[in-house]
Scaffold this active site. Structure first.
Site, PDB file in Angstrom:
ATOM      1  CB  CYS A 180       2.686  -5.056   2.677  1.00 38.28           C
ATOM      2  SG  CYS A 180       2.883  -3.553   1.734  1.00 38.28           S
TER       3      CYS A 180
HETATM    4  N1  LIG Z   1       0.931  -0.999  -2.101  1.00 33.25           N
HETATM    5  C1  LIG Z   1       0.976  -0.787  -0.804  1.00 33.25           C
HETATM    6  O1  LIG Z   1      -0.052  -0.739  -0.152  1.00 33.25           O
HETATM    7  C2  LIG Z   1       2.294  -0.588  -0.082  1.00 33.25           C
HETATM    8  C3  LIG Z   1       2.270  -0.104   1.239  1.00 33.25           C
HETATM    9  C4  LIG Z   1       3.465   0.096   1.917  1.00 33.25           C
HETATM   10  C5  LIG Z   1       4.662  -0.188   1.278  1.00 33.25           C
HETATM   11  N2  LIG Z   1       4.673  -0.677   0.005  1.00 33.25           N
HETATM   12  C6  LIG Z   1       5.973  -0.939  -0.610  1.00 33.25           C
HETATM   13  O2  LIG Z   1       6.238   0.082  -1.567  1.00 33.25           O
HETATM   14  C7  LIG Z   1       6.974  -0.447  -2.669  1.00 33.25           C
HETATM   15  C8  LIG Z   1       6.233  -0.174  -3.971  1.00 33.25           C
HETATM   16  O3  LIG Z   1       4.994  -0.850  -3.931  1.00 33.25           O
HETATM   17  P1  LIG Z   1       3.793  -0.468  -4.891  1.00 33.25           P
HETATM   18  O4  LIG Z   1       2.602  -1.143  -4.316  1.00 33.25           O
HETATM   19  O5  LIG Z   1       3.733   0.997  -5.148  1.00 33.25           O
HETATM   20  O6  LIG Z   1       4.257  -1.207  -6.238  1.00 33.25           O
HETATM   21  P2  LIG Z   1       3.646  -0.992  -7.688  1.00 33.25           P
HETATM   22  O7  LIG Z   1       3.954  -2.227  -8.455  1.00 33.25           O
HETATM   23  O8  LIG Z   1       2.225  -0.531  -7.603  1.00 33.25           O
HETATM   24  O9  LIG Z   1       4.491   0.213  -8.288  1.00 33.25           O
HETATM   25  C9  LIG Z   1       5.839   0.155  -8.538  1.00 33.25           C
HETATM   26  C10 LIG Z   1       6.150   0.934  -9.804  1.00 33.25           C
HETATM   27  O10 LIG Z   1       7.560   0.899 -10.004  1.00 33.25           O
HETATM   28  C11 LIG Z   1       7.800   0.815 -11.388  1.00 33.25           C
HETATM   29  N3  LIG Z   1       9.179   0.349 -11.607  1.00 33.25           N
HETATM   30  C12 LIG Z   1       9.683  -0.891 -11.489  1.00 33.25           C
HETATM   31  N4  LIG Z   1      11.013  -0.874 -11.736  1.00 33.25           N
HETATM   32  C13 LIG Z   1      11.342   0.401 -11.997  1.00 33.25           C
HETATM   33  C14 LIG Z   1      12.560   1.059 -12.325  1.00 33.25           C
HETATM   34  N5  LIG Z   1      13.723   0.395 -12.399  1.00 33.25           N
HETATM   35  N6  LIG Z   1      12.526   2.373 -12.531  1.00 33.25           N
HETATM   36  C15 LIG Z   1      11.358   3.067 -12.453  1.00 33.25           C
HETATM   37  N7  LIG Z   1      10.182   2.516 -12.151  1.00 33.25           N
HETATM   38  C16 LIG Z   1      10.175   1.190 -11.926  1.00 33.25           C
HETATM   39  C17 LIG Z   1       6.731  -0.129 -11.879  1.00 33.25           C
HETATM   40  O11 LIG Z   1       6.526  -0.021 -13.275  1.00 33.25           O
HETATM   41  C18 LIG Z   1       5.521   0.336 -11.059  1.00 33.25           C
HETATM   42  O12 LIG Z   1       4.780   1.338 -11.727  1.00 33.25           O
HETATM   43  C19 LIG Z   1       7.167  -1.935  -2.357  1.00 33.25           C
HETATM   44  O13 LIG Z   1       8.389  -2.112  -1.706  1.00 33.25           O
HETATM   45  C20 LIG Z   1       6.031  -2.221  -1.384  1.00 33.25           C
HETATM   46  O14 LIG Z   1       6.331  -3.314  -0.541  1.00 33.25           O
HETATM   47  C21 LIG Z   1       3.510  -0.861  -0.695  1.00 33.25           C
END
Ligand SMILES: NC(=O)c1ccc[n+]([C@@H]2O[C@H](COP(=O)([O-])OP(=O)(O)OC[C@H]3O[C@@H](n4cnc5c(N)ncnc54)[C@H](O)[C@@H]3O)[C@@H](O)[C@H]2O)c1
Length: 436
Positions: A272
């Protein structure tokens, strides 16, 4: 249709589809399951889908027992990579990655690919909510045209909104269920159906448009990036002046108002803080505007691993050693304490920079048994050493990169030849300990 949907939510008959079952999507699924909803998770990572089908977790703070109960007993959690099953869900919450490209430009490909998958199966009554962090305008200007191309009309046939995720992995005080959630919709009816779902699991905060909600998320993360950059800059100045920055911060935070403590470190990490502000920087260009605070913060924060390497060289120098040929141990590689996430971790940059100096570099992190390849380090493949006091003693320098609670800091101090502490875990001055 709006009232029918909200009644289904209250009766727990609404089925929640979650696209992207990562650090955000899986904890979100857990909150809905806890409140009695049926959840269908979608992911393109077949490995994750297969693990979930047998109730196995791949995220440290989500327990196998909880997943097994809901996959095998209550059967309220299903996972699939078959997007045709979107037809069976009422809500579609999109939690896919929003990384940066090589030149720090937003990579919206995951959001757009998911939106195309949704469009193929979009039907009357669907509610689509983007949760990924992104620049203002993504929901209405990038996602909506793809959905509208189906011929269905937003606010009439289907609903669309944005609700940013504030999950903070490893935070013992706050989790998805206890952090207020901002909700928005493209139309007033969209807002109503988005809010009526989320308020069942968490306190919601309504805002007038998706753009406000998108901008609020970027503001939160820019605020952190800028303040961390400020203390990182002061750290480098105070180091030159012989002043301990951590003691300065402790003193300043005794002021009960008008000051919030931020702490310096070896550089920014995670999915983030180092990324989201650049989404706004990129979007700002469309408006002939330069986001100077974001650029400056990025510049200072990016410099931090280089500062650590410089201090490592200086510490070794005092022991008549050089980086070249020395054995260095990185203590912790996760991007922050007590979590198993290494994305964008400054430890990866540190590893590369120190190896380039001709040192032999290992790492120890009980949360990360092995790591790599990574987006910026495609050739990287590393494995944690096995911890022992003798192993610690065998390194010329131990660099504390991540301050995991489980590290035996006293034992490490007793055995290490030399320590470079980037997290102020050794608060008392010691001849073996240098700060960076
Ligand atoms: N990790 C955090 O602490 C956090 C906190 C707040 C916001 N975010 C935001 O949330 C969002 C997700 O982050 P995350 O940390 O969960 O990412 P992540 O990489 O842990 O998970 C994302 C998942 O999406 C899947 N994916 C990718 N393309 C896809 C598709 N076309 N269809 C279905 N699944 C698909 C991936 O395989 C993965 O399992 C990002 O925008 C991030 O900035 C993350």
């Amino acid at each position: 249709m709006k009232n029918k949907l909200c009644s289904k939510v209250v009766a727990r008959e609404a089925v929640i589809g979650i696209i992207g079952l990562g650090y955000v999507g899986l904890p979100l699924a857990r909150e809905f399951l806890k409140e009695g909803f049926k959840v269908c998770g979608f992911d393109v990572d077949l490995n994750k889908v297969e693990m979930l089908k047998t109730g196995q977790s791949y995220i440290k703070h989500i327990q196998d027992d909880f997943l097994k109960k809901h996959v095998l007993e209550t059967k309220k959690l299903t996972a699939t990579s078959d997007f045709a099953r979107l037809a069976d869900v009422d809500y579609i919450l999109v939690c896919v990655p929003t990384p940066l490209g090589k030149h720090r430009n937003p990579d919206l490909s995951y959001v757009l690919n998911s939106t195309r998958s949704i469009a193929q199966h979009l039907r009357t009554g669907h509610v689509v909510v983007l949760e990924s962090s992104t620049y203002p305008g993504t929901t209405e200007d990038d996602m909506m045209p793809i959905l509208e191309a189906t011929g269905l009309k937003v606010g009439v046939d289907y609903y669309l909104g944005y609700s940013p995720e504030r999950e903070d992995p490893g935070n013992k005080d706050f989790s998805t269920g206890t952090i207020p959630k901002i909700v928005s919709g493209v139309t007033p009816d969209c807002l109503e159906v988005v809010d009526c779902l989320y308020r069942e699991i968490v306190t919601t905060v309504r805002v007038s448009t998706p753009k406000v909600a998108e901008a609020s998320k970027i503001l939160e993360n820019t605020y952190r990036a800028v303040n961390i950059a400020m203390v990182n800059e002061l750290k480098m100045l105070f180091d030159r002046m012989g002043i301990n920055v951590w003691e300065v911060i402790d003193a300043a935070k005794s002021k009960p108002f008008g000051f919030q403590a931020f702490y310096p470190g070896p550089g920014l990490g995670g999915h983030c803080i180092p990324i989201d502000p650049y989404y706004l920087t990129w979007k700002a260009k469309e408006y002939e505007f330069t986001t100077r605070f974001i650029e400056l913060a990025g510049e200072i924060n990016t410099q931090q691993p280089y500062f650590v390497v410089q201090k490592a060289g200086a510490a070794l120098n005092q022991h008549n050693k050089s980086l070249r040929g020395s054995r260095i141990l990185l203590l912790g590689v996760a991007y922050k304490k007590d979590i198993d996430d290494v994305r964008e971790s400054p430890a990866l940059t540190l590893h590369e920079l120190i190896v380039k100096q001709g040192a032999l570099v290992d790492y120890y992190d009980p949360f990360i048994p092995e790591t790599g390849p990574h987006r910026h380090f495609p050739g990287m493949k590393l494995r944690s050493i096995v911890y022992s006091p003798a192993a610690i003693a065998s390194y010329d320098l131990v660099i504390v990169v991540t301050d995991h609670s489980s590290f035996a800091y006293d034992e490490i101090l007793a055995n290490a030849q030399l320590i470079l502490d980037t997290r102020n875990v050794y608060r008392l001055a010691h001849e073996k300990v240098f700060k960076a």
